[in-house]
Design an enzyme around this catalytic site. Structure first.
Site, mmCIF file in Angstrom:
data_model
loop_
_atom_site.group_PDB
_atom_site.id
_atom_site.type_symbol
_atom_site.label_atom_id
_atom_site.label_comp_id
_atom_site.label_asym_id
_atom_site.label_seq_id
_atom_site.Cartn_x
_atom_site.Cartn_y
_atom_site.Cartn_z
ATOM 1 N N ASN A 163 37.009 3.413 -14.276
ATOM 2 C CA ASN A 163 38.319 3.536 -13.517
ATOM 3 C C ASN A 163 39.271 2.433 -14.334
ATOM 4 O O ASN A 163 39.413 1.406 -14.091
ATOM 5 C CB ASN A 163 38.397 3.237 -12.158
ATOM 6 C CG ASN A 163 39.701 3.478 -11.297
ATOM 7 O OD1 ASN A 163 40.677 3.538 -11.886
ATOM 8 N ND2 ASN A 163 39.588 3.356 -10.191
ATOM 9 N N ARG A 213 38.229 8.426 -14.012
ATOM 10 C CA ARG A 213 39.206 8.800 -13.030
ATOM 11 C C ARG A 213 40.560 8.790 -13.953
ATOM 12 O O ARG A 213 40.927 8.115 -14.691
ATOM 13 C CB ARG A 213 39.292 7.531 -11.989
ATOM 14 C CG ARG A 213 40.517 7.708 -11.151
ATOM 15 C CD ARG A 213 40.767 6.452 -10.253
ATOM 16 N NE ARG A 213 41.850 6.781 -9.394
ATOM 17 C CZ ARG A 213 42.713 5.961 -8.880
ATOM 18 N NH1 ARG A 213 42.619 4.524 -9.079
ATOM 19 N NH2 ARG A 213 43.781 6.155 -8.064
ATOM 20 N N HIS A 253 45.602 10.105 -4.608
ATOM 21 C CA HIS A 253 44.226 9.741 -3.700
ATOM 22 C C HIS A 253 43.478 11.014 -3.209
ATOM 23 O O HIS A 253 42.490 10.780 -2.386
ATOM 24 C CB HIS A 253 44.600 9.160 -2.377
ATOM 25 C CG HIS A 253 45.848 7.886 -2.598
ATOM 26 N ND1 HIS A 253 46.691 7.512 -1.940
ATOM 27 C CD2 HIS A 253 45.373 6.655 -3.250
ATOM 28 C CE1 HIS A 253 47.008 6.296 -2.207
ATOM 29 N NE2 HIS A 253 46.488 5.961 -3.187
ATOM 30 N N ARG A 310 55.263 -0.582 -2.597
ATOM 31 C CA ARG A 310 56.106 0.630 -2.838
ATOM 32 C C ARG A 310 57.042 1.131 -1.311
ATOM 33 O O ARG A 310 56.280 0.843 -0.442
ATOM 34 C CB ARG A 310 55.243 1.860 -2.911
ATOM 35 C CG ARG A 310 54.750 1.857 -4.487
ATOM 36 C CD ARG A 310 54.096 2.856 -4.828
ATOM 37 N NE ARG A 310 53.023 2.763 -5.788
ATOM 38 C CZ ARG A 310 51.832 3.085 -5.814
ATOM 39 N NH1 ARG A 310 51.586 3.887 -4.725
ATOM 40 N NH2 ARG A 310 50.904 2.710 -6.393
ATOM 41 N N GLU A 344 34.968 6.612 -3.852
ATOM 42 C CA GLU A 344 35.689 7.542 -5.052
ATOM 43 C C GLU A 344 34.675 7.525 -6.217
ATOM 44 O O GLU A 344 34.202 8.648 -6.906
ATOM 45 C CB GLU A 344 36.875 7.108 -5.627
ATOM 46 C CG GLU A 344 37.973 7.312 -4.260
ATOM 47 C CD GLU A 344 39.502 6.423 -4.328
ATOM 48 O OE1 GLU A 344 39.183 5.235 -4.182
ATOM 49 O OE2 GLU A 344 40.343 7.098 -4.889
#
Ligand code: ADP
Length: 380
Positions: A7, A75, A164, A222, A365
């Protein structure tokens, strides 16, 4: 079968090594090389970072050489509309992922830098791309087309893509195993980045995050949803340029911007407890926004069978979960105070017998990326 999961962000390479021998799924190593390309940091570039990762694996005695690795799962944040599932990377696939860089300029290039580094170090292994967007390619058009002139969708592919996806897919699979009768799921991924996903029969039908990871919930740095006119107002009245505004919305807003304390929910909770009113407001906005999206997806799904919390905040903060679920009883949502407070690992947290079941499911994940990689290897 040994599978490495990579990742890669712009300044970090996180990895996990899985051993899938004898029908077991064992994670045997986990590590990270941080501060890539930073003066005084761990590695000059992703190539050096990948070498360091292999050095760590060899030093720990888990592998003797890179040749033992059967597959590397990467990923990849953005797979556009093209990639509806995980795919073995060849030259043609690589070109298509490169074409998606335009849609995710901050994420896809470091993902690809990680791939190139790993490909050089482990050329014999199968390299598989697992996309954050793939799970959301099942969205219906009414959920992904924005209210813009249609040519911006047709010509420029401006649409909701969702992110996601690997985490929401993992959650959907776990709920299917834990509670097979639950067809309609609202999955709340609340980490540094946050999104809520409406899932029906294992397929994503709507998601709060959009064309980029900026839309939807309030996040660590964000802003989430806002009136786009604010941007024009700032351009006109303060002469801010687009680059400055993009930075402000992505890196200086959200929990950090409102609280002025931190982007880390733990720091904000501490500050609020000490009487910091802006920290308290940041938590309230975070929870209220999540509650609104849960409500929206209860409507989209005509009611839910299960609501799930996952990722850093979702898994670790009983207080945030309780504040999000406050006053949702009329919608059948009854969080059980005691099981919510005690919850660790995978567990049910609703009042028994209530219409909507609620779960805490730690996301994984990397395991899903490793499984996809194995599947791509076995199916050629
Ligand atoms: P990422 O999106 O980067 O993978 P994570 O899923 O690890 O992030 O989530 C990071 C967030 O989880 C941070 O805001 C952190 O403060 C929050 N978090 C972790 N543990 C707790 C906790 N015990 N209470 C509240 N928030 C927590």
């Amino acid at each position: 079968m040994k599978i490495l999961v990579a990742n890669c962000g712009s300044s970090s390479l996180k990895y996990q090594l899985f051993d899938f021998s004898r029908g077991e799924e064992r994670r045997v190593a986990k590590g990270a090389v941080e501060k890539i390309g930073v003066a005084g940091g761990g590695a000059r570039d992703h190539r050096a970072a990948a070498s360091l990762a292999f050095e760590e694996l060899r030093n720990s005695g888990l592998i003797q050489s890179a040749e033992e690795i059967d597959g590397v799962g990467h990923r990849v944040v953005h797979g556009g509309e093209r990639f509806t599932s995980s795919t073995r990377i060849d030259e043609a696939v690589l070109r298509e992922i490169e074409a998606c860089c335009e849609l995710a300029p901050l994420h896809n290039p470091p993902n690809l830098a990680g791939y190139r580094a790993m490909k050089e170090l482990v050329p014999q292994a199968a390299h598989v791309a697992v996309f954050d967007t793939a799970f959301h390619t099942s969205l219906p058009a009414h959920a992904y087309v924005y209210g813009l002139p249609y040519e911006y969708f047709e010509r420029d592919r401006i649409r909701r893509y969702g992110f996601h996806g690997t985490s929401h897919r993992y959650v959907a699979q776990r709920v299917a195993a834990l509670e097979p009768a639950a067809r309609r799921i609202v999955s709340c991924h609340l980490g540094n980045g946050c999104s809520i996903c409406a899932i029906e029969d294992g397929r994503s039908v709507d998601v709060s995050i959009g064309f980029t990871p900026l839309e939807g919930l309030l996040m660590g740095t964000r802003s989430g949803d806002l009136d786009p006119s604010i941007i024009f107002h700032l351009i006109k009245t303060q002469g801010l340029d687009p680059v400055r505004i993009e930075k402000m919305l992505n890196h200086e807003s959200g929990l950090l911007g409102i609280s002025g304390v931190s982007n880390d929910m733990r720091d904000i909770v501490l500050a609020a407890a000490a009487g910091n009113a802006r920290a308290e407001l940041a938590i309230e906005i975070f929870c209220y926004r999540a509650r609104k999206y849960i409500g929206a997806y209860l409507a989209a799904l005509n009611g839910a069978d299960a609501i799930v919390f996952t990722a850093g905040i979702g898994e670790n903060s009983p207080d945030v979960r309780a504040r999000i679920c406050k006053d949702l009883e009329n919608l059948g949502v009854h969080l059980d105070t005691e099981s919510n407070t005690r919850a660790r690992g995978e567990c049910r947290i609703n009042v028994p017998g209530m219409p909507v079941s609620m779960w805490l499911i730690p996301t994984n994940e990397e395991l899903l990326i490793a499984r996809d990689t194995q599947r791509c290897i076995l199916t050629g």
